[in-house]
Design an enzyme around this catalytic site. Structure first.
Site, PDB file in Angstrom:
ATOM      1  N   LYS A 160       0.859  -1.190   0.000  1.00 14.67           N
ATOM      2  CA  LYS A 160       0.000   0.000   0.000  1.00 14.67           C
ATOM      3  C   LYS A 160       0.892   1.235   0.000  1.00 14.67           C
ATOM      4  O   LYS A 160       1.875   1.293   0.744  1.00 14.67           O
ATOM      5  CB  LYS A 160      -0.906  -0.011   1.240  1.00 14.67           C
ATOM      6  CG  LYS A 160      -1.952   1.104   1.263  1.00 14.67           C
ATOM      7  CD  LYS A 160      -2.886   0.974   2.466  1.00 14.67           C
ATOM      8  CE  LYS A 160      -3.974   2.042   2.464  1.00 14.67           C
ATOM      9  NZ  LYS A 160      -4.892   1.934   3.610  1.00 14.67           N
ATOM     10  N   SER A 216      -9.979   2.352   2.544  1.00 19.14           N
ATOM     11  CA  SER A 216      -9.007   2.984   1.684  1.00 19.14           C
ATOM     12  C   SER A 216      -8.045   2.039   0.969  1.00 19.14           C
ATOM     13  O   SER A 216      -7.469   2.418  -0.044  1.00 19.14           O
ATOM     14  CB  SER A 216      -8.192   3.967   2.516  1.00 19.14           C
ATOM     15  OG  SER A 216      -7.379   3.295   3.455  1.00 19.14           O
ATOM     16  N   SER A 265     -10.450   0.161   6.790  1.00 22.42           N
ATOM     17  CA  SER A 265      -9.777   0.262   5.483  1.00 22.42           C
ATOM     18  C   SER A 265      -9.096  -1.001   4.985  1.00 22.42           C
ATOM     19  O   SER A 265      -8.637  -1.037   3.846  1.00 22.42           O
ATOM     20  CB  SER A 265      -8.740   1.388   5.519  1.00 22.42           C
ATOM     21  OG  SER A 265      -9.371   2.633   5.405  1.00 22.42           O
TER      22      SER A 265
END
Lengths: 110, 496
Positions: free
Chosen positions: B78, B158, B182
Protein backbone atom coordinates in the site's frame (compact mmCIF):
# COMPACT_ATOMS: atom_id res chain seq x y z
CA UNK A 1 -30.93 0.69 16.12
CA UNK A 2 -31.51 3.17 13.34
CA UNK A 3 -28.86 5.12 11.57
CA UNK A 4 -30.07 8.09 9.66
CA UNK A 5 -28.65 8.65 6.24
CA UNK A 6 -30.45 11.92 5.68
CA UNK A 7 -28.15 14.85 5.57
CA UNK A 8 -29.18 17.18 8.38
CA UNK A 9 -27.75 20.10 6.42
CA UNK A 10 -31.03 20.15 4.55
CA UNK A 11 -33.24 20.24 7.62
CA UNK A 12 -34.51 23.47 9.11
CA UNK A 13 -33.77 22.61 12.71
CA UNK A 14 -30.05 22.19 12.19
CA UNK A 15 -28.37 22.32 15.58
CA UNK A 16 -25.00 23.55 14.43
CA UNK A 17 -24.43 25.91 11.58
CA UNK A 18 -20.98 26.33 10.20
CA UNK A 19 -21.17 29.47 8.14
CA UNK A 20 -18.79 30.84 5.54
CA UNK A 21 -16.99 33.00 8.08
CA UNK A 22 -16.32 30.00 10.33
CA UNK A 23 -15.04 28.03 7.36
CA UNK A 24 -12.74 30.90 6.43
CA UNK A 25 -11.44 31.07 9.99
CA UNK A 26 -10.86 27.33 10.25
CA UNK A 27 -9.19 27.22 6.83
CA UNK A 28 -6.91 30.01 7.95
CA UNK A 29 -5.99 28.10 11.12
CA UNK A 30 -5.36 25.00 9.00
CA UNK A 31 -3.30 26.99 6.49
CA UNK A 32 -5.39 26.01 3.50
CA UNK A 33 -6.28 28.71 1.01
CA UNK A 34 -9.87 28.40 -0.12
CA UNK A 35 -11.92 30.41 -2.54
CA UNK A 36 -15.23 32.13 -1.84
CA UNK A 37 -17.07 29.41 -3.75
CA UNK A 38 -15.29 26.71 -1.74
CA UNK A 39 -16.24 28.46 1.51
CA UNK A 40 -19.87 28.09 0.50
CA UNK A 41 -19.48 24.43 -0.44
CA UNK A 42 -17.53 23.46 2.69
CA UNK A 43 -19.95 25.41 4.93
CA UNK A 44 -22.81 23.21 3.75
CA UNK A 45 -20.82 19.99 3.96
CA UNK A 46 -19.28 20.67 7.37
CA UNK A 47 -22.65 21.72 8.78
CA UNK A 48 -24.08 18.39 7.61
CA UNK A 49 -21.25 16.39 9.15
CA UNK A 50 -21.22 18.30 12.44
CA UNK A 51 -24.97 17.89 12.85
CA UNK A 52 -24.69 14.17 12.30
CA UNK A 53 -21.92 14.10 14.94
CA UNK A 54 -24.19 16.05 17.30
CA UNK A 55 -26.06 12.80 18.20
CA UNK A 56 -23.24 12.13 20.67
CA UNK A 57 -24.87 14.66 22.98
CA UNK A 58 -27.65 12.09 23.64
CA UNK A 59 -25.21 10.06 25.71
CA UNK A 60 -24.61 10.90 29.34
CA UNK A 61 -20.85 10.77 29.77
CA UNK A 62 -20.61 12.44 33.16
CA UNK A 63 -17.97 10.75 35.25
CA UNK A 64 -16.53 8.79 32.30
CA UNK A 65 -12.78 9.03 32.03
CA UNK A 66 -11.73 9.87 28.44
CA UNK A 67 -9.91 6.98 26.81
CA UNK A 68 -6.34 7.90 25.99
CA UNK A 69 -4.85 4.50 25.17
CA UNK A 70 -6.50 1.28 24.05
CA UNK A 71 -3.64 -0.85 25.27
CA UNK A 72 -2.93 -1.04 28.96
CA UNK A 73 0.83 -0.65 28.87
CA UNK A 74 3.16 1.80 30.49
CA UNK A 75 5.36 3.53 27.98
CA UNK A 76 8.88 2.37 28.61
CA UNK A 77 11.68 4.88 28.75
CA UNK A 78 14.54 4.38 26.38
CA UNK A 79 18.08 5.30 27.18
CA UNK A 80 18.90 8.90 26.40
CA UNK A 81 21.49 8.22 23.75
CA UNK A 82 22.17 9.24 20.18
CA UNK A 83 21.34 6.41 17.79
CA UNK A 84 21.60 8.15 14.45
CA UNK A 85 22.71 11.38 12.87
CA UNK A 86 25.17 12.65 10.30
CA UNK A 87 22.52 12.26 7.61
CA UNK A 88 22.14 15.89 6.54
CA UNK A 89 22.02 15.12 2.87
CA UNK A 90 19.41 12.43 3.37
CA UNK A 91 17.27 14.84 5.39
CA UNK A 92 17.48 17.40 2.61
CA UNK A 93 17.16 14.99 -0.31
CA UNK A 94 13.42 15.55 -0.79
CA UNK A 95 13.38 19.28 -0.12
CA UNK A 96 11.67 21.38 -2.80
CA UNK A 97 14.57 23.81 -2.36
CA UNK A 98 17.77 23.39 -0.37
CA UNK A 99 21.02 25.32 -0.32
CA UNK A 100 24.31 24.78 1.48
CA UNK A 101 22.82 22.33 3.92
CA UNK A 102 19.65 24.30 4.68
CA UNK A 103 15.99 24.22 3.68
CA UNK A 104 15.15 27.36 1.71
CA UNK A 105 11.86 29.21 2.30
CA UNK A 106 10.52 32.60 1.21
CA UNK A 107 12.02 35.49 3.13
CA UNK A 108 10.63 35.65 6.68
CA UNK A 109 12.58 38.56 8.22
CA UNK A 110 12.89 41.88 6.40
CA UNK B 1 1.45 -26.19 -13.45
CA UNK B 2 -1.63 -24.00 -13.55
CA UNK B 3 -1.39 -20.26 -13.90
CA UNK B 4 1.17 -19.12 -11.34
CA UNK B 5 -0.90 -16.08 -10.45
CA UNK B 6 -3.75 -18.27 -9.22
CA UNK B 7 -1.68 -19.95 -6.54
CA UNK B 8 -2.24 -18.99 -2.94
CA UNK B 9 0.79 -17.85 -0.97
CA UNK B 10 0.99 -21.13 0.92
CA UNK B 11 0.70 -23.14 -2.30
CA UNK B 12 3.45 -21.05 -3.86
CA UNK B 13 5.69 -21.44 -0.80
CA UNK B 14 5.19 -25.19 -1.10
CA UNK B 15 6.05 -25.23 -4.81
CA UNK B 16 9.09 -23.06 -4.20
CA UNK B 17 10.22 -25.42 -1.46
CA UNK B 18 9.85 -28.43 -3.74
CA UNK B 19 11.80 -26.56 -6.45
CA UNK B 20 8.86 -26.88 -8.87
CA UNK B 21 9.03 -23.14 -9.47
CA UNK B 22 11.41 -20.27 -8.80
CA UNK B 23 10.67 -16.88 -7.36
CA UNK B 24 11.81 -15.35 -10.65
CA UNK B 25 9.18 -17.34 -12.56
CA UNK B 26 6.51 -16.44 -10.04
CA UNK B 27 7.52 -12.79 -10.13
CA UNK B 28 7.65 -12.65 -13.94
CA UNK B 29 4.11 -14.08 -14.12
CA UNK B 30 2.88 -11.35 -11.78
CA UNK B 31 4.74 -8.58 -13.60
CA UNK B 32 3.05 -9.69 -16.81
CA UNK B 33 -0.35 -9.82 -15.11
CA UNK B 34 0.27 -6.38 -13.62
CA UNK B 35 0.96 -4.97 -17.09
CA UNK B 36 -2.16 -6.59 -18.53
CA UNK B 37 -4.38 -5.08 -15.83
CA UNK B 38 -3.28 -1.47 -15.79
CA UNK B 39 -6.87 -0.39 -16.52
CA UNK B 40 -7.67 -1.27 -12.89
CA UNK B 41 -5.26 1.50 -11.77
CA UNK B 42 -4.36 -0.64 -8.76
CA UNK B 43 -0.72 0.38 -8.69
CA UNK B 44 0.52 3.96 -8.46
CA UNK B 45 4.08 2.83 -9.12
CA UNK B 46 5.16 -0.54 -10.52
CA UNK B 47 8.64 -1.71 -9.56
CA UNK B 48 9.28 -4.67 -11.91
CA UNK B 49 13.06 -4.31 -12.00
CA UNK B 50 13.35 -4.10 -8.24
CA UNK B 51 11.02 -7.10 -7.99
CA UNK B 52 13.15 -9.20 -10.33
CA UNK B 53 16.32 -8.27 -8.44
CA UNK B 54 14.63 -9.27 -5.19
CA UNK B 55 13.35 -12.51 -6.78
CA UNK B 56 16.82 -13.45 -8.00
CA UNK B 57 18.26 -12.72 -4.56
CA UNK B 58 15.48 -14.80 -3.02
CA UNK B 59 16.18 -17.78 -5.26
CA UNK B 60 19.86 -17.51 -4.32
CA UNK B 61 19.02 -17.39 -0.61
CA UNK B 62 16.77 -20.40 -0.98
CA UNK B 63 19.55 -22.43 -2.64
CA UNK B 64 21.72 -21.50 0.32
CA UNK B 65 19.08 -22.80 2.73
CA UNK B 66 18.17 -19.35 4.03
CA UNK B 67 14.38 -19.24 3.78
CA UNK B 68 12.15 -16.51 5.22
CA UNK B 69 8.48 -16.77 6.12
CA UNK B 70 7.34 -15.24 2.79
CA UNK B 71 10.46 -16.16 0.84
CA UNK B 72 10.16 -15.26 -2.83
CA UNK B 73 6.47 -14.23 -2.76
CA UNK B 74 5.55 -11.25 -4.99
CA UNK B 75 3.33 -8.80 -3.16
CA UNK B 76 2.05 -5.27 -3.39
CA UNK B 77 2.69 -2.55 -0.82
CA UNK B 78 0.00 0.00 0.00
CA UNK B 79 1.44 3.38 -0.97
CA UNK B 80 1.13 4.55 2.63
CA UNK B 81 4.23 2.57 3.64
CA UNK B 82 7.50 4.41 3.15
CA UNK B 83 9.76 2.38 0.89
CA UNK B 84 13.40 3.38 0.56
CA UNK B 85 14.13 4.89 -2.85
CA UNK B 86 10.62 4.16 -4.20
CA UNK B 87 8.09 6.98 -4.51
CA UNK B 88 5.65 7.08 -1.59
CA UNK B 89 2.64 9.36 -2.01
CA UNK B 90 -0.23 8.30 0.30
CA UNK B 91 -2.13 8.85 -2.99
CA UNK B 92 -1.78 12.58 -2.44
CA UNK B 93 -0.46 15.11 -4.93
CA UNK B 94 1.20 16.82 -1.98
CA UNK B 95 3.69 13.94 -1.76
CA UNK B 96 4.17 13.30 -5.48
CA UNK B 97 7.84 12.61 -6.15
CA UNK B 98 8.67 11.89 -2.49
CA UNK B 99 11.28 9.14 -2.28
CA UNK B 100 11.87 8.13 1.33
CA UNK B 101 15.44 7.60 2.48
CA UNK B 102 14.20 4.93 4.87
CA UNK B 103 12.04 1.80 4.92
CA UNK B 104 8.96 1.42 7.13
CA UNK B 105 9.42 -1.21 9.85
CA UNK B 106 6.65 -3.45 8.51
CA UNK B 107 7.90 -3.42 4.92
CA UNK B 108 11.44 -3.98 6.18
CA UNK B 109 10.23 -6.94 8.26
CA UNK B 110 8.64 -8.34 5.10
CA UNK B 111 11.76 -7.78 3.00
CA UNK B 112 13.80 -9.48 5.72
CA UNK B 113 11.43 -12.46 5.45
CA UNK B 114 11.94 -12.70 1.68
CA UNK B 115 9.14 -10.59 0.15
CA UNK B 116 9.37 -9.52 -3.47
CA UNK B 117 7.77 -6.08 -3.90
CA UNK B 118 5.85 -5.59 -7.15
CA UNK B 119 4.98 -1.95 -6.58
CA UNK B 120 3.06 0.62 -4.59
CA UNK B 121 -0.70 0.23 -4.43
CA UNK B 122 -3.30 2.94 -4.86
CA UNK B 123 -5.53 4.07 -1.96
CA UNK B 124 -7.83 6.85 -0.89
CA UNK B 125 -5.81 10.02 -0.32
CA UNK B 126 -4.10 9.70 3.09
CA UNK B 127 -6.32 6.62 3.60
CA UNK B 128 -9.38 8.88 3.98
CA UNK B 129 -12.20 7.17 2.13
CA UNK B 130 -14.17 4.00 1.61
CA UNK B 131 -14.14 3.73 -2.18
CA UNK B 132 -10.65 4.69 -3.37
CA UNK B 133 -12.29 7.59 -5.22
CA UNK B 134 -10.42 10.24 -3.21
CA UNK B 135 -7.02 9.14 -4.58
CA UNK B 136 -5.01 11.94 -6.15
CA UNK B 137 -3.96 9.43 -8.81
CA UNK B 138 -7.41 8.33 -9.98
CA UNK B 139 -9.80 5.74 -8.62
CA UNK B 140 -9.26 1.99 -8.69
CA UNK B 141 -11.64 -0.35 -10.49
CA UNK B 142 -13.02 -3.37 -8.69
CA UNK B 143 -12.22 -6.45 -10.80
CA UNK B 144 -15.72 -7.72 -9.95
CA UNK B 145 -18.76 -6.70 -12.00
CA UNK B 146 -22.46 -7.22 -11.36
CA UNK B 147 -23.82 -10.09 -13.45
CA UNK B 148 -24.65 -8.87 -16.96
CA UNK B 149 -23.87 -5.27 -16.05
CA UNK B 150 -20.76 -3.40 -17.10
CA UNK B 151 -20.96 -0.66 -14.43
CA UNK B 152 -17.54 0.00 -12.96
CA UNK B 153 -17.62 -0.71 -9.23
CA UNK B 154 -15.37 0.62 -6.48
CA UNK B 155 -12.95 -1.79 -4.77
CA UNK B 156 -13.67 -0.32 -1.32
CA UNK B 157 -11.26 1.77 0.60
CA UNK B 158 -9.01 2.98 1.68
CA UNK B 159 -6.91 -0.08 0.78
CA UNK B 160 -8.63 -0.32 -2.63
CA UNK B 161 -5.50 -0.85 -4.73
CA UNK B 162 -4.56 -3.67 -2.37
CA UNK B 163 -7.97 -5.36 -2.53
CA UNK B 164 -8.28 -5.00 -6.32
CA UNK B 165 -4.74 -6.30 -6.92
CA UNK B 166 -5.18 -9.40 -4.75
CA UNK B 167 -8.63 -10.19 -6.22
CA UNK B 168 -7.40 -9.63 -9.80
CA UNK B 169 -4.39 -11.92 -9.23
CA UNK B 170 -1.85 -9.17 -9.82
CA UNK B 171 -0.36 -9.63 -6.34
CA UNK B 172 -0.35 -12.78 -4.19
CA UNK B 173 -0.94 -10.66 -1.13
CA UNK B 174 -0.86 -7.00 -0.24
CA UNK B 175 -0.39 -4.85 2.78
CA UNK B 176 -3.21 -2.64 3.94
CA UNK B 177 -3.77 -0.24 6.78
CA UNK B 178 -6.98 0.09 8.75
CA UNK B 179 -8.05 3.21 10.67
CA UNK B 180 -11.83 2.71 10.53
CA UNK B 181 -12.28 -0.33 8.28
CA UNK B 182 -9.78 0.26 5.48
CA UNK B 183 -8.57 -3.34 5.32
CA UNK B 184 -11.82 -5.15 6.06
CA UNK B 185 -14.35 -3.25 3.93
CA UNK B 186 -12.25 -3.43 0.72
CA UNK B 187 -11.55 -7.12 1.45
CA UNK B 188 -15.31 -7.69 1.65
CA UNK B 189 -15.93 -5.73 -1.58
CA UNK B 190 -13.47 -7.87 -3.55
CA UNK B 191 -13.99 -11.36 -2.11
CA UNK B 192 -10.69 -11.65 -0.26
CA UNK B 193 -9.51 -11.93 3.35
CA UNK B 194 -8.00 -9.17 5.44
CA UNK B 195 -7.16 -8.74 9.08
CA UNK B 196 -6.63 -5.62 11.13
CA UNK B 197 -4.49 -6.78 14.03
CA UNK B 198 -4.69 -5.45 17.58
CA UNK B 199 -3.47 -1.88 17.94
CA UNK B 200 0.23 -2.19 18.77
CA UNK B 201 0.75 -5.58 17.08
CA UNK B 202 2.43 -4.08 13.99
CA UNK B 203 4.74 -1.11 14.08
CA UNK B 204 3.39 2.13 12.63
CA UNK B 205 6.91 3.49 12.10
CA UNK B 206 7.39 4.68 8.53
CA UNK B 207 3.70 4.42 7.65
CA UNK B 208 2.28 7.80 6.66
CA UNK B 209 0.19 8.78 9.69
CA UNK B 210 -3.55 9.46 9.39
CA UNK B 211 -5.02 9.01 12.91
CA UNK B 212 -2.23 7.67 15.08
CA UNK B 213 -4.36 6.21 17.88
CA UNK B 214 -6.38 4.17 15.36
CA UNK B 215 -4.03 3.31 12.46
CA UNK B 216 -2.88 -0.30 12.22
CA UNK B 217 -1.12 -2.26 9.48
CA UNK B 218 -2.36 -5.65 8.34
CA UNK B 219 -2.33 -8.24 5.57
CA UNK B 220 -4.78 -8.82 2.70
CA UNK B 221 -4.72 -12.11 0.81
CA UNK B 222 -6.97 -14.73 -0.75
CA UNK B 223 -7.04 -17.19 2.15
CA UNK B 224 -7.01 -17.05 5.94
CA UNK B 225 -3.83 -19.09 6.02
CA UNK B 226 -2.13 -16.64 3.64
CA UNK B 227 -3.07 -13.80 5.98
CA UNK B 228 -1.58 -15.76 8.88
CA UNK B 229 1.69 -16.22 6.99
CA UNK B 230 1.84 -12.55 6.05
CA UNK B 231 1.00 -11.34 9.54
CA UNK B 232 3.80 -13.53 10.87
CA UNK B 233 6.22 -11.58 8.70
CA UNK B 234 4.73 -8.15 9.45
CA UNK B 235 4.16 -8.24 13.22
CA UNK B 236 6.54 -7.63 16.07
CA UNK B 237 7.77 -5.15 18.60
CA UNK B 238 9.57 -2.07 17.32
CA UNK B 239 11.38 0.34 19.60
CA UNK B 240 10.83 3.07 16.99
CA UNK B 241 7.05 3.06 17.61
CA UNK B 242 6.27 3.88 21.23
CA UNK B 243 2.80 2.31 20.88
CA UNK B 244 4.17 -0.95 19.53
CA UNK B 245 3.54 -3.61 22.15
CA UNK B 246 6.31 -5.87 23.33
CA UNK B 247 4.55 -9.21 23.50
CA UNK B 248 5.35 -12.46 21.79
CA UNK B 249 4.09 -13.05 18.25
CA UNK B 250 2.78 -16.63 18.19
CA UNK B 251 3.24 -19.03 15.28
CA UNK B 252 -0.09 -18.14 13.66
CA UNK B 253 -0.24 -21.02 11.20
CA UNK B 254 0.08 -23.52 14.03
CA UNK B 255 -2.98 -21.96 15.68
CA UNK B 256 -5.20 -22.71 12.67
CA UNK B 257 -6.35 -26.05 14.07
CA UNK B 258 -9.91 -25.84 12.77
CA UNK B 259 -11.11 -26.95 16.19
CA UNK B 260 -13.51 -24.44 17.71
CA UNK B 261 -15.57 -26.84 19.83
CA UNK B 262 -16.79 -25.16 22.98
CA UNK B 263 -15.76 -21.74 21.80
CA UNK B 264 -18.24 -18.97 22.57
CA UNK B 265 -19.21 -16.69 19.71
CA UNK B 266 -21.01 -13.43 20.48
CA UNK B 267 -23.73 -12.03 18.22
CA UNK B 268 -24.28 -8.34 19.01
CA UNK B 269 -27.90 -7.31 18.56
CA UNK B 270 -26.96 -3.68 17.84
CA UNK B 271 -25.45 -4.73 14.52
CA UNK B 272 -28.89 -5.70 13.19
CA UNK B 273 -29.35 -2.22 11.82
CA UNK B 274 -32.07 -0.91 9.55
CA UNK B 275 -30.94 -0.49 6.02
CA UNK B 276 -28.75 -3.56 5.59
CA UNK B 277 -29.94 -5.92 2.94
CA UNK B 278 -31.78 -9.17 3.62
CA UNK B 279 -28.95 -10.91 1.84
CA UNK B 280 -26.44 -9.69 4.39
CA UNK B 281 -28.73 -10.63 7.30
CA UNK B 282 -29.15 -14.07 5.75
CA UNK B 283 -25.40 -14.44 5.30
CA UNK B 284 -24.86 -13.51 8.92
CA UNK B 285 -27.33 -16.26 9.91
CA UNK B 286 -25.43 -18.68 7.67
CA UNK B 287 -22.23 -17.75 9.49
CA UNK B 288 -23.90 -18.42 12.83
CA UNK B 289 -25.08 -21.83 11.58
CA UNK B 290 -21.60 -22.76 10.29
CA UNK B 291 -20.01 -21.99 13.64
CA UNK B 292 -22.71 -23.89 15.50
CA UNK B 293 -22.15 -26.90 13.26
CA UNK B 294 -18.46 -26.73 14.09
CA UNK B 295 -19.26 -27.01 17.78
CA UNK B 296 -19.19 -23.39 18.86
CA UNK B 297 -21.71 -21.99 21.29
CA UNK B 298 -23.64 -18.95 20.08
CA UNK B 299 -24.24 -16.24 22.68
CA UNK B 300 -26.44 -13.18 22.19
CA UNK B 301 -24.59 -10.12 23.42
CA UNK B 302 -25.13 -6.39 23.60
CA UNK B 303 -22.70 -3.65 22.62
CA UNK B 304 -24.95 -0.74 23.59
CA UNK B 305 -22.82 2.17 22.36
CA UNK B 306 -22.29 0.81 18.84
CA UNK B 307 -24.44 3.52 17.29
CA UNK B 308 -22.12 6.25 18.55
CA UNK B 309 -18.89 4.74 17.25
CA UNK B 310 -18.98 6.40 13.83
CA UNK B 311 -19.76 9.95 15.00
CA UNK B 312 -17.11 9.62 17.75
CA UNK B 313 -14.68 8.40 15.10
CA UNK B 314 -15.43 11.45 12.95
CA UNK B 315 -14.20 13.66 15.77
CA UNK B 316 -11.16 11.65 16.84
CA UNK B 317 -9.82 10.70 13.41
CA UNK B 318 -10.06 14.21 11.89
CA UNK B 319 -8.61 15.75 15.07
CA UNK B 320 -5.56 13.50 14.85
CA UNK B 321 -5.36 13.95 11.08
CA UNK B 322 -5.36 17.73 11.34
CA UNK B 323 -2.32 17.48 13.60
CA UNK B 324 -0.55 14.78 11.60
CA UNK B 325 -1.06 16.52 8.26
CA UNK B 326 0.31 19.84 9.52
CA UNK B 327 3.72 18.61 8.40
CA UNK B 328 2.85 19.00 4.70
CA UNK B 329 3.90 22.60 4.32
CA UNK B 330 6.04 22.69 1.19
CA UNK B 331 9.29 23.03 3.10
CA UNK B 332 10.84 19.63 3.68
CA UNK B 333 9.35 17.32 1.05
CA UNK B 334 6.69 17.03 -1.59
CA UNK B 335 4.86 19.77 -3.40
CA UNK B 336 5.66 23.47 -3.02
CA UNK B 337 3.52 26.22 -4.47
CA UNK B 338 5.03 29.64 -3.79
CA UNK B 339 2.96 32.55 -5.13
CA UNK B 340 5.06 35.29 -6.73
CA UNK B 341 6.06 37.84 -4.10
CA UNK B 342 4.26 35.86 -1.38
CA UNK B 343 5.51 35.23 2.14
CA UNK B 344 5.95 31.96 4.04
CA UNK B 345 2.28 31.77 5.10
CA UNK B 346 1.19 32.35 1.50
CA UNK B 347 3.39 29.44 0.51
CA UNK B 348 1.91 27.14 3.17
CA UNK B 349 -1.64 28.06 2.18
CA UNK B 350 -1.10 27.75 -1.56
CA UNK B 351 0.81 24.46 -1.22
CA UNK B 352 -1.87 22.85 0.94
CA UNK B 353 -4.68 24.20 -1.27
CA UNK B 354 -3.09 22.69 -4.36
CA UNK B 355 -1.81 19.48 -2.79
CA UNK B 356 -4.77 18.20 -0.78
CA UNK B 357 -8.02 16.89 -2.26
CA UNK B 358 -11.47 17.87 -0.97
CA UNK B 359 -12.01 14.96 1.44
CA UNK B 360 -8.64 15.60 3.08
CA UNK B 361 -9.44 19.31 3.34
CA UNK B 362 -12.83 18.53 4.89
CA UNK B 363 -11.27 16.29 7.52
CA UNK B 364 -8.46 18.70 8.34
CA UNK B 365 -11.04 21.46 8.78
CA UNK B 366 -13.32 19.30 10.96
CA UNK B 367 -10.29 18.37 13.05
CA UNK B 368 -9.19 21.97 13.35
CA UNK B 369 -12.73 23.00 14.27
CA UNK B 370 -13.27 20.38 16.99
CA UNK B 371 -9.88 21.12 18.54
CA UNK B 372 -10.24 24.88 18.39
CA UNK B 373 -10.55 26.97 21.53
CA UNK B 374 -13.88 26.51 23.28
CA UNK B 375 -14.83 23.29 21.46
CA UNK B 376 -12.18 20.91 22.73
CA UNK B 377 -14.24 19.66 25.65
CA UNK B 378 -17.57 19.57 23.86
CA UNK B 379 -16.23 17.54 20.95
CA UNK B 380 -12.83 15.96 21.43
CA UNK B 381 -13.21 14.99 25.07
CA UNK B 382 -16.80 13.93 24.51
CA UNK B 383 -15.63 11.62 21.73
CA UNK B 384 -12.88 10.18 23.88
CA UNK B 385 -15.43 9.45 26.62
CA UNK B 386 -17.62 7.67 24.07
CA UNK B 387 -14.55 5.75 23.01
CA UNK B 388 -14.13 4.61 26.59
CA UNK B 389 -17.76 3.41 26.70
CA UNK B 390 -17.31 1.52 23.42
CA UNK B 391 -14.13 -0.05 24.78
CA UNK B 392 -16.03 -1.07 27.94
CA UNK B 393 -18.83 -2.61 25.85
CA UNK B 394 -16.31 -5.00 24.32
CA UNK B 395 -14.50 -5.57 27.60
CA UNK B 396 -17.79 -6.66 29.17
CA UNK B 397 -18.71 -8.85 26.21
CA UNK B 398 -15.37 -10.64 26.33
CA UNK B 399 -16.10 -11.83 29.85
CA UNK B 400 -18.59 -14.20 28.21
CA UNK B 401 -17.38 -14.81 24.66
CA UNK B 402 -14.12 -15.57 22.83
CA UNK B 403 -14.95 -13.91 19.55
CA UNK B 404 -17.73 -11.82 17.97
CA UNK B 405 -19.34 -12.38 14.56
CA UNK B 406 -20.85 -9.54 12.49
CA UNK B 407 -21.21 -8.57 8.85
CA UNK B 408 -18.22 -6.60 7.49
CA UNK B 409 -20.03 -3.91 5.52
CA UNK B 410 -23.67 -2.88 5.09
CA UNK B 411 -23.66 -3.48 1.32
CA UNK B 412 -21.75 -5.09 -1.54
CA UNK B 413 -19.46 -2.98 -3.73
CA UNK B 414 -21.23 0.04 -5.20
CA UNK B 415 -20.72 1.92 -8.44
CA UNK B 416 -18.20 4.68 -9.03
CA UNK B 417 -19.82 8.04 -8.20
CA UNK B 418 -22.84 6.54 -6.41
CA UNK B 419 -21.87 7.85 -2.97
CA UNK B 420 -19.10 10.32 -3.61
CA UNK B 421 -21.32 13.40 -3.15
CA UNK B 422 -22.85 12.32 0.15
CA UNK B 423 -20.18 12.23 2.85
CA UNK B 424 -22.34 10.64 5.53
CA UNK B 425 -23.59 7.88 3.22
CA UNK B 426 -19.93 7.16 2.45
CA UNK B 427 -18.92 7.23 6.12
CA UNK B 428 -21.62 4.66 6.93
CA UNK B 429 -19.62 2.03 5.04
CA UNK B 430 -17.55 1.66 8.19
CA UNK B 431 -20.48 1.23 10.59
CA UNK B 432 -19.54 -2.40 11.43
CA UNK B 433 -15.76 -2.02 11.35
CA UNK B 434 -15.00 1.26 13.10
CA UNK B 435 -15.85 0.00 16.61
CA UNK B 436 -12.82 -2.31 16.65
CA UNK B 437 -10.48 0.56 15.77
CA UNK B 438 -11.85 2.65 18.62
CA UNK B 439 -11.38 -0.31 21.00
CA UNK B 440 -8.04 -1.34 19.46
CA UNK B 441 -9.23 -4.91 18.82
CA UNK B 442 -8.33 -7.35 16.03
CA UNK B 443 -10.94 -7.76 13.29
CA UNK B 444 -10.95 -9.94 10.19
CA UNK B 445 -13.14 -10.04 7.10
CA UNK B 446 -13.54 -13.21 5.07
CA UNK B 447 -15.57 -13.71 1.89
CA UNK B 448 -18.67 -15.66 2.85
CA UNK B 449 -21.00 -15.56 -0.13
CA UNK B 450 -22.34 -13.75 -3.19
CA UNK B 451 -25.32 -11.43 -3.45
CA UNK B 452 -28.00 -11.72 -6.14
CA UNK B 453 -25.82 -9.68 -8.50
CA UNK B 454 -22.94 -12.10 -8.07
CA UNK B 455 -20.90 -9.73 -5.91
CA UNK B 456 -18.93 -10.91 -2.88
CA UNK B 457 -20.07 -10.24 0.69
CA UNK B 458 -17.95 -10.52 3.81
CA UNK B 459 -18.38 -11.53 7.42
CA UNK B 460 -16.29 -10.08 10.20
CA UNK B 461 -14.81 -11.72 13.29
CA UNK B 462 -13.68 -9.52 16.16
CA UNK B 463 -11.34 -10.90 18.81
CA UNK B 464 -9.89 -10.15 22.20
CA UNK B 465 -6.79 -7.96 22.35
CA UNK B 466 -3.75 -9.74 20.84
CA UNK B 467 -5.82 -12.83 20.10
CA UNK B 468 -5.44 -12.75 16.31
CA UNK B 469 -4.80 -16.51 16.52
CA UNK B 470 -8.36 -17.27 17.66
CA UNK B 471 -9.82 -14.81 15.15
CA UNK B 472 -7.99 -16.53 12.29
CA UNK B 473 -8.77 -20.02 13.57
CA UNK B 474 -12.50 -19.26 13.63
CA UNK B 475 -12.14 -17.49 10.27
CA UNK B 476 -10.55 -20.64 8.86
CA UNK B 477 -13.55 -22.71 10.01
CA UNK B 478 -15.93 -20.26 8.34
CA UNK B 479 -13.80 -20.18 5.20
CA UNK B 480 -14.11 -23.93 4.91
CA UNK B 481 -17.86 -23.87 5.50
CA UNK B 482 -18.47 -20.96 3.13
CA UNK B 483 -16.40 -22.67 0.42
CA UNK B 484 -16.08 -19.38 -1.39
CA UNK B 485 -14.55 -20.28 -4.76
CA UNK B 486 -15.97 -17.49 -6.91
CA UNK B 487 -13.54 -15.30 -8.84
CA UNK B 488 -13.99 -12.08 -10.76
CA UNK B 489 -14.87 -12.95 -14.36
CA UNK B 490 -11.74 -11.23 -15.65
CA UNK B 491 -9.57 -13.46 -13.47
CA UNK B 492 -11.50 -16.56 -14.57
CA UNK B 493 -10.76 -15.84 -18.22
CA UNK B 494 -7.10 -15.64 -17.40
CA UNK B 495 -7.18 -18.86 -15.44
CA UNK B 496 -8.90 -20.73 -18.26
Amino acid sequence: MTITTTNPERSDDALVTIDKETVAKVAKLARIKITEAEQEKFAGELTGIMNWIEQLSEVDTDGVEPLTSVVDVTLHQRKDEITDGDIRDKVLSNAPEAQEGFFVVPKVVE
Amino acid sequence: MSDLTNLTITEALDSLKKKEITSVELTEAHIQAMEQNRHLNAYIVETPELALDQARASDARRSGGDVGVIEGIPMGMKDLYCTAGVQTTAASKILEGFKPEYESTVSKNMLDEGMVMLGKLNLDEFAMGSSNETSGFGGVQNPWKRKGDDTVLVPGGSSGGSSAAVAARIAMGATGTDTGGSIRQPAAFTGICGIKPTYGRCSRWGIVAFASSLDQAGPMARTVEDCAVMLQAMAGYDAKDSTSVNCEVPDYRSLLTGDIRGMKVGIPKEYRIDGISDEISKLWDDGIAWLKDAGAEIVDISLPHTKYALPAYYIIAPAEASSNLARYDGVRYGLRVAPEGGNLIDMYEATRAAGFGDEVKRRIMIGTYVLSAGFYDAYYNKARKLRKLIWQDFDNAYKDVNVILTPTAPSAAFGVGEKSDDQIAMYLNDVFTVTTNLAGLPGMSIPAGLDANGLPLGLQLIGRPFDEGTVMNVAKVMEKAANFTAMPEMAQKKAA
